[in-house]
Design a protein around this motif. Sequence first.
Motif, PDB file in Angstrom:
ATOM      1  N   GLN A  48       0.811  -1.213   0.000  1.00 44.63           N
ATOM      2  CA  GLN A  48       0.000   0.000   0.000  1.00 44.63           C
ATOM      3  C   GLN A  48       0.843   1.261   0.000  1.00 44.63           C
ATOM      4  O   GLN A  48       1.953   1.286   0.501  1.00 44.63           O
ATOM      5  CB  GLN A  48      -0.960   0.006   1.181  1.00 44.63           C
ATOM      6  N   SER A  49       0.274   2.291  -0.606  1.00 48.64           N
ATOM      7  CA  SER A  49       0.843   3.631  -0.561  1.00 48.64           C
ATOM      8  C   SER A  49      -0.334   4.581  -0.351  1.00 48.64           C
ATOM      9  O   SER A  49      -1.478   4.152  -0.291  1.00 48.64           O
ATOM     10  CB  SER A  49       1.591   3.963  -1.854  1.00 48.64           C
ATOM     11  N   TRP A  50      -0.062   5.859  -0.277  1.00 47.55           N
ATOM     12  CA  TRP A  50      -1.154   6.793  -0.009  1.00 47.55           C
ATOM     13  C   TRP A  50      -2.161   6.810  -1.147  1.00 47.55           C
ATOM     14  O   TRP A  50      -3.334   7.058  -0.942  1.00 47.55           O
ATOM     15  CB  TRP A  50      -0.619   8.198   0.275  1.00 47.55           C
ATOM     16  N   ARG A  51      -1.725   6.500  -2.364  1.00 53.81           N
ATOM     17  CA  ARG A  51      -2.634   6.589  -3.502  1.00 53.81           C
ATOM     18  C   ARG A  51      -3.191   5.244  -3.961  1.00 53.81           C
ATOM     19  O   ARG A  51      -4.329   5.164  -4.391  1.00 53.81           O
ATOM     20  CB  ARG A  51      -1.906   7.269  -4.661  1.00 53.81           C
ATOM     21  N   TYR A  52      -2.390   4.192  -3.918  1.00 54.91           N
ATOM     22  CA  TYR A  52      -2.806   2.887  -4.431  1.00 54.91           C
ATOM     23  C   TYR A  52      -2.489   1.770  -3.446  1.00 54.91           C
ATOM     24  O   TYR A  52      -1.538   1.859  -2.684  1.00 54.91           O
ATOM     25  CB  TYR A  52      -2.092   2.558  -5.749  1.00 54.91           C
ATOM     26  N   THR A  53      -3.272   0.706  -3.547  1.00 52.56           N
ATOM     27  CA  THR A  53      -2.957  -0.560  -2.890  1.00 52.56           C
ATOM     28  C   THR A  53      -2.852  -1.585  -4.004  1.00 52.56           C
ATOM     29  O   THR A  53      -3.842  -1.877  -4.678  1.00 52.56           O
ATOM     30  CB  THR A  53      -4.046  -0.963  -1.878  1.00 52.56           C
ATOM     31  N   ASP A  54      -1.637  -2.087  -4.232  1.00 45.27           N
ATOM     32  CA  ASP A  54      -1.411  -3.091  -5.266  1.00 45.27           C
ATOM     33  C   ASP A  54      -1.526  -4.463  -4.637  1.00 45.27           C
ATOM     34  O   ASP A  54      -0.912  -4.729  -3.594  1.00 45.27           O
ATOM     35  CB  ASP A  54      -0.027  -2.917  -5.887  1.00 45.27           C
ATOM     36  N   VAL A  55      -2.303  -5.335  -5.266  1.00 45.94           N
ATOM     37  CA  VAL A  55      -2.501  -6.696  -4.767  1.00 45.94           C
ATOM     38  C   VAL A  55      -1.959  -7.658  -5.818  1.00 45.94           C
ATOM     39  O   VAL A  55      -2.292  -7.560  -7.002  1.00 45.94           O
ATOM     40  CB  VAL A  55      -3.992  -6.964  -4.476  1.00 45.94           C
ATOM     41  N   HIS A  56      -1.133  -8.594  -5.372  1.00 48.02           N
ATOM     42  CA  HIS A  56      -0.520  -9.587  -6.263  1.00 48.02           C
ATOM     43  C   HIS A  56      -0.999 -10.979  -5.865  1.00 48.02           C
ATOM     44  O   HIS A  56      -0.948 -11.354  -4.693  1.00 48.02           O
ATOM     45  CB  HIS A  56       1.001  -9.519  -6.154  1.00 48.02           C
ATOM     46  N   ASN A  57      -1.458 -11.743  -6.851  1.00 47.00           N
ATOM     47  CA  ASN A  57      -1.871 -13.115  -6.621  1.00 47.00           C
ATOM     48  C   ASN A  57      -0.695 -14.030  -6.937  1.00 47.00           C
ATOM     49  O   ASN A  57      -0.388 -14.293  -8.094  1.00 47.00           O
ATOM     50  CB  ASN A  57      -3.079 -13.482  -7.492  1.00 47.00           C
ATOM     51  N   GLY A  58      -0.038 -14.540  -5.905  1.00 50.38           N
ATOM     52  CA  GLY A  58       1.060 -15.472  -6.069  1.00 50.38           C
ATOM     53  C   GLY A  58       0.606 -16.921  -5.970  1.00 50.38           C
ATOM     54  O   GLY A  58       1.433 -17.830  -5.918  1.00 50.38           O
ATOM     55  N   CYS A  59      -0.703 -17.145  -5.971  1.00 49.32           N
ATOM     56  CA  CYS A  59      -1.261 -18.499  -5.869  1.00 49.32           C
ATOM     57  C   CYS A  59      -1.293 -19.162  -7.246  1.00 49.32           C
ATOM     58  O   CYS A  59      -1.126 -18.511  -8.271  1.00 49.32           O
ATOM     59  CB  CYS A  59      -2.692 -18.441  -5.326  1.00 49.32           C
ATOM     60  N   VAL A  60      -1.538 -20.469  -7.261  1.00 53.32           N
ATOM     61  CA  VAL A  60      -1.647 -21.200  -8.526  1.00 53.32           C
ATOM     62  C   VAL A  60      -3.059 -21.132  -9.100  1.00 53.32           C
ATOM     63  O   VAL A  60      -3.272 -21.498 -10.253  1.00 53.32           O
ATOM     64  CB  VAL A  60      -1.207 -22.683  -8.373  1.00 53.32           C
ATOM     65  N   ASP A  61      -4.020 -20.680  -8.308  1.00 54.36           N
ATOM     66  CA  ASP A  61      -5.411 -20.550  -8.752  1.00 54.36           C
ATOM     67  C   ASP A  61      -5.854 -19.097  -8.690  1.00 54.36           C
ATOM     68  O   ASP A  61      -5.283 -18.288  -7.943  1.00 54.36           O
ATOM     69  CB  ASP A  61      -6.347 -21.380  -7.856  1.00 54.36           C
ATOM     70  N   ALA A  62      -6.886 -18.760  -9.433  1.00 58.03           N
ATOM     71  CA  ALA A  62      -7.484 -17.423  -9.358  1.00 58.03           C
ATOM     72  C   ALA A  62      -8.130 -17.259  -7.981  1.00 58.03           C
ATOM     73  O   ALA A  62      -8.617 -18.232  -7.388  1.00 58.03           O
ATOM     74  CB  ALA A  62      -8.530 -17.243 -10.454  1.00 58.03           C
ATOM     75  N   VAL A  63      -8.107 -16.053  -7.466  1.00 59.92           N
ATOM     76  CA  VAL A  63      -8.744 -15.742  -6.182  1.00 59.92           C
ATOM     77  C   VAL A  63      -9.615 -14.505  -6.340  1.00 59.92           C
ATOM     78  O   VAL A  63      -9.350 -13.642  -7.179  1.00 59.92           O
ATOM     79  CB  VAL A  63      -7.705 -15.506  -5.059  1.00 59.92           C
ATOM     80  N   SER A  64     -10.656 -14.435  -5.538  1.00 54.56           N
ATOM     81  CA  SER A  64     -11.511 -13.248  -5.490  1.00 54.56           C
ATOM     82  C   SER A  64     -11.268 -12.585  -4.145  1.00 54.56           C
ATOM     83  O   SER A  64     -11.435 -13.220  -3.097  1.00 54.56           O
ATOM     84  CB  SER A  64     -12.982 -13.639  -5.611  1.00 54.56           C
TER      85      SER A  64
END
Length: 114
Positions: A48-64
Amino acid sequence: MTNHMRHTPAFIALPAIVAAGLLTPLTAAPSAAATVGAPAPQCVEYFQSWRYTDVHNGCVDAVSVTVEYTNNQWAPCRVIEPGERVTFAGYGTSGNYVTGLRTCDPVPVTTAGA
């Protein structure tokens, strides 16, 4: 002569009250259609930063996932494919920090006329 200045504050106050009432629902919890579940798996990380929160999926399956913030605000539920990065809102100038990621059921997208 009539003094019209005495009535001006009420005229200005009414739109301000209405505007405040309209903005209140914008910080509510996720919509009833989106179901929030358990914490996201550890293979899903956020930065996270003041403007954005970047989320990375490091899993082998899609996640919601959805993002929880300190002021009880929630981000829309998003499906993230393996290896993909998505961007959510950051903590902003008011310090609304991310408290965690949670799994969720995305709201189905419908198209007009379908």
